[in-house]
Design a protein around this motif. Structure first.
Motif, PDB file in Angstrom:
ATOM      1  N   THR A 135       0.844  -1.189   0.000  1.00 15.25           N
ATOM      2  CA  THR A 135       0.000   0.000   0.000  1.00 15.25           C
ATOM      3  C   THR A 135       0.884   1.244   0.000  1.00 15.25           C
ATOM      4  N   PRO A 136       1.022   1.917  -1.133  1.00 11.74           N
ATOM      5  CA  PRO A 136       1.872   3.111  -1.189  1.00 11.74           C
ATOM      6  C   PRO A 136       1.374   4.174  -0.223  1.00 11.74           C
ATOM      7  N   CYS A 137       2.301   4.947   0.305  1.00 11.66           N
ATOM      8  CA  CYS A 137       1.934   6.045   1.197  1.00 11.66           C
ATOM      9  C   CYS A 137       1.423   7.227   0.391  1.00 11.66           C
ATOM     10  N   ASP A 138       0.663   8.075   1.043  1.00 11.97           N
ATOM     11  CA  ASP A 138       0.218   9.320   0.439  1.00 11.97           C
ATOM     12  C   ASP A 138       1.430  10.148   0.032  1.00 11.97           C
TER      13      ASP A 138
ATOM     14  N   ILE B 247       3.622  -9.292  -0.415  1.00 20.68           N
ATOM     15  CA  ILE B 247       4.951  -9.666   0.047  1.00 20.68           C
ATOM     16  C   ILE B 247       4.817 -10.726   1.126  1.00 20.68           C
ATOM     17  N   LYS B 248       5.585 -11.789   1.012  1.00 20.19           N
ATOM     18  CA  LYS B 248       5.563 -12.847   2.017  1.00 20.19           C
ATOM     19  C   LYS B 248       6.440 -12.422   3.191  1.00 20.19           C
TER      20      LYS B 248
ATOM     21  N   CYS C  39       2.854   2.186   3.769  1.00 19.26           N
ATOM     22  CA  CYS C  39       1.900   2.576   4.811  1.00 19.26           C
ATOM     23  C   CYS C  39       0.967   1.464   5.275  1.00 19.26           C
ATOM     24  N   ALA C  40       0.935   0.336   4.573  1.00 22.48           N
ATOM     25  CA  ALA C  40       0.176  -0.811   5.087  1.00 22.48           C
ATOM     26  C   ALA C  40       0.775  -1.313   6.390  1.00 22.48           C
ATOM     27  N   LEU C  41       2.036  -0.962   6.643  1.00 22.47           N
ATOM     28  CA  LEU C  41       2.739  -1.450   7.825  1.00 22.47           C
ATOM     29  C   LEU C  41       2.466  -0.616   9.075  1.00 22.47           C
ATOM     30  N   LEU C  42       1.725   0.460   8.950  1.00 19.27           N
ATOM     31  CA  LEU C  42       1.494   1.344  10.094  1.00 19.27           C
ATOM     32  C   LEU C  42       0.594   0.720  11.156  1.00 19.27           C
ATOM     33  N   ARG C  43      -0.252  -0.211  10.750  1.00 21.70           N
ATOM     34  CA  ARG C  43      -1.176  -0.854  11.699  1.00 21.70           C
ATOM     35  C   ARG C  43      -1.294  -2.337  11.380  1.00 21.70           C
TER      36      ARG C  43
END
Length: 202
Positions: free
Chosen positions: A65-68, A123-124, A80-84
């Motif tokens: 998920t690309p960041c804004d 991504i695995k 940004c998928a890694l934020l939560r």
């Protein structure tokens, strides 16, 4: 004429300041300055959590998920998928179709699949569910094109606490559900701080 020019200059200057504020800004720190910020972030506990690491016992796929465009560029293959934790896909063991599929030849037109129909391949990654000094849960995301892996540590409520990448530790400060600041600390081989920078959201 001068008055009109001065007014135009002030408007443009104000707009420039507003645009900078909307984007946020980085502030660079030397060793002395960054040491003054570490207590606020409880950096000693954060460094210890990175030092301790985790025994990864599960696998999951992470959707890219690309960041804004206004989100700051961070170290490594961060997205940004890694934020939560809630943004991550279900664990493989819980998924009815664990292997992500690439577009099949049958669905292609004349051997070519239109770009808009090609799904991004997740991504695995590796996941540790247990408690840590930061909270609960650690994710290991492999780097791309020779980059090092990311090791991401989460709070018990699922928000990202910090992650490590090569000689950097990146720490997130949240105000409720919104990010307030991000501190990037350059460290030596035994995780002692050497310098860094801090990003202030508008």
């Amino acid at each position: 004429m001068r008055t009109r020019f001065a007014a135009l200059f002030l408007i443009l200057f104000s707009f420039s300041l507003f645009a900078e504020t909307e984007r946020g800004e980085w502030k660079e720190y030397g060793l002395k300055e960054v040491l003054g910020r570490l207590k606020f972030y409880a950096f000693a506990k954060i460094a210890q959590s990175v030092r301790t690491g985790a025994s990864f016992d599960q696998e999951l796929y992470v959707k890219e998920t690309p960041c804004d465009q206004n989100f700051p560029k961070l170290e490594g293959n961060f997205q940004c998928a890694l934020l939560r934790v809630s943004s991550l896909e279900d664990k493989l063991a819980e998924s009815s179709d664990p292997e992500p599929k690439t577009p099949s030849a049958a669905s292609a037109n004349n051997g070519l699949t239109p770009a808009r129909t090609i799904p991004s391949i997740p991504i695995k990654a590796k996941w540790y569910e247990g408690r840590t000094l930061a909270g609960k849960g650690v994710l290991s995301v492999p780097g791309k094109e020779g980059q090092s892996d990311l090791k991401l540590f989460y709070h018990t409520d699922g928000r990202l606490s910090h992650y490590s990448y090569e000689d950097k530790i990146v720490v997130f400060d949240w105000k409720g559900q919104e990010l307030s600041t991000i501190l990037t600390v350059k460290v030596d081989a035994i995780l002692r701080p050497l310098g860094g920078k801090e990003y202030f959201f508008p």
